[in-house]
Write a protein that holds these residues in place. Structure first.
Motif, mmCIF file in Angstrom:
data_model
loop_
_atom_site.group_PDB
_atom_site.id
_atom_site.type_symbol
_atom_site.label_atom_id
_atom_site.label_comp_id
_atom_site.label_asym_id
_atom_site.label_seq_id
_atom_site.Cartn_x
_atom_site.Cartn_y
_atom_site.Cartn_z
ATOM 1 N N TRP A 1 1.135 11.308 2.335
ATOM 2 C CA TRP A 1 0.341 10.146 2.727
ATOM 3 C C TRP A 1 -1.076 10.575 3.124
ATOM 4 O O TRP A 1 -2.058 9.937 2.755
ATOM 5 C CB TRP A 1 1.020 9.405 3.874
ATOM 6 C CG TRP A 1 0.170 8.293 4.418
ATOM 7 C CD1 TRP A 1 -0.446 8.231 5.632
ATOM 8 C CD2 TRP A 1 -0.191 7.092 3.732
ATOM 9 N NE1 TRP A 1 -1.162 7.071 5.761
ATOM 10 C CE2 TRP A 1 -1.026 6.346 4.610
ATOM 11 C CE3 TRP A 1 0.101 6.563 2.478
ATOM 12 C CZ2 TRP A 1 -1.562 5.109 4.260
ATOM 13 C CZ3 TRP A 1 -0.433 5.321 2.130
ATOM 14 C CH2 TRP A 1 -1.250 4.614 3.013
ATOM 15 N N ARG B 1 0.820 -1.206 0.000
ATOM 16 C CA ARG B 1 0.000 0.000 0.000
ATOM 17 C C ARG B 1 0.855 1.258 0.000
ATOM 18 O O ARG B 1 0.398 2.319 -0.441
ATOM 19 C CB ARG B 1 -0.917 0.033 1.229
ATOM 20 C CG ARG B 1 -1.967 -1.042 1.284
ATOM 21 C CD ARG B 1 -2.697 -0.984 2.634
ATOM 22 N NE ARG B 1 -3.238 0.340 2.897
ATOM 23 C CZ ARG B 1 -3.373 0.867 4.115
ATOM 24 N NH1 ARG B 1 -2.967 0.187 5.184
ATOM 25 N NH2 ARG B 1 -3.903 2.059 4.278
ATOM 26 N N GLN C 1 -4.663 9.531 1.316
ATOM 27 C CA GLN C 1 -5.829 8.976 1.997
ATOM 28 C C GLN C 1 -7.100 9.751 1.670
ATOM 29 O O GLN C 1 -8.202 9.192 1.683
ATOM 30 C CB GLN C 1 -5.601 8.974 3.507
ATOM 31 C CG GLN C 1 -4.541 7.984 3.976
ATOM 32 C CD GLN C 1 -4.338 8.075 5.470
ATOM 33 O OE1 GLN C 1 -3.668 8.978 5.977
ATOM 34 N NE2 GLN C 1 -4.935 7.146 6.186
#
Length: 321
Positions: free
Chosen positions: A215, A196, A219
């Motif tokens: 990151w 991931r 998301q």
């Protein structure tokens, strides 16, 4: 250095970068009672059974430095061939330690020559690690940067793993290496977690804060189109942390460390703030919107989302006028 009058022991401590064993202390003529007295007086710190460090080496080190001392202590006592791996290798390589569990040392036995186990504050991992993938860094055998990134990504949080992977890419690890390693370990514990994160690794991130922001944006499905984009303005060419080209929007991560780097000799923090404001206005005159976010924002996803979406709206309204 050691806190006791034994120059030969000082030489041992220097050669081993801060650690020594009971046997080495006895070899230079020290009596067992002197060893106990050195501990009781606070001159030394016991790192693990039979291994010590002068106390200042421990007190003056940060968390990463203390972990490396623990790794050096383990290296003096572990008998079978090992290479430091996972978070321990990351610290020996000098990669950034963001929110990593550094309470225990991690080793992997080359070519899987041991069973997985935990003992004496050391995790012994099973996993093929050929000698070609082992490097010597500051006297310690460690997994290379690409394998280290993979192993950290299998055990750490995604945000921490991306910080490590970005830093490794900045030091030469390629996406092709990352892809090959992922393919080779898909049946290993934690491989799905690593898959991931590692494809997002990008060496253009210039700080842990930028990695964390990326990151968080990933998301939120707000991943930027480009990193470190150069924009021509009437003040010259400026480089921005993030860019959403489709929205004519740039994002800047504001961190204390970053601003510390921007302070020039003779300048104050207010000088830097004014220079950054001039830079921002120049970007806006070049028909780009600007959104800024910091540490608190990247830890609050709804808030970060509102900032970016709001910046997009302002940029779009500027184009309409």
């Amino acid at each position: 250095m050691t806190g006791l009058p034994y120059p030969r022991l000082d030489a041992v401590v220097a050669a081993q970068r801060g650690v020594f064993t009971t046997a080495q202390a006895l070899d230079v003529g020290m009596h067992p009672r002197e060893i106990q007295r050195g501990l009781a007086d606070g001159h030394w710190v016991r790192l693990r059974r039979g291994v010590f460090a002068p106390s200042r080496f421990v007190t003056e080190a940060d968390a990463a430095g203390r972990h490396v001392l623990q790794a050096r202590a383990a290296h003096l006592t572990l008998r079978s061939p090992i290479a430091f791996s996972h978070t321990s290798a990351a610290m020996v390589h000098g990669l950034p330690a963001y929110d990593l569990d550094l309470s225990e040392v991690h080793v992997t036995h080359p070519d899987g020559a041991s069973s997985g186990r935990h003992e004496g504050g050391v995790w012994h991992h099973v996993g093929a690690l050929t000698t070609e993938r082992v490097r010597t860094v500051d006297g310690l055998p460690v997994s290379d940067l690409a394998r280290t990134s993979l192993d950290v990504a299998r055990v750490a949080s995604p945000a921490s793993a991306l910080v490590i992977a970005d830093a490794a890419c900045a030091r030469g690890v390629t996406q092709e290496q990352v892809r090959r390693d992922l393919e080779a370990c898909m049946d290993w514990p934690g491989a799905r977690r690593a898959s991931r994160v590692l494809p997002l690794a990008d060496g253009r991130a210039e700080s842990p804060g930028e990695s964390l922001a990326r990151w968080a944006l990933h998301q939120l499905d707000l991943a930027p189109d480009e990193l470190q984009l150069e924009i021509r303005t009437d003040e010259g060419v400026v480089r921005v942390d993030f860019a959403w080209i489709r929205w004519r929007l740039v994002g800047e991560f504001d961190g204390k460390i970053k601003y510390g780097r921007l302070v020039k000799p003779g300048e104050t923090a207010s000088d830097v703030a004014w220079r950054e404001r001039r830079r921002e206005l120049a970007i806006e005159r070049a028909s780009w919107g600007v959104v800024r976010f910091g540490w608190a924002d990247v830890h609050d996803l709804p808030r970060l989302g509102r900032l970016v979406v709001g910046g997009r709206g302002r940029a779009e309204r500027r184009w309409v006028r």
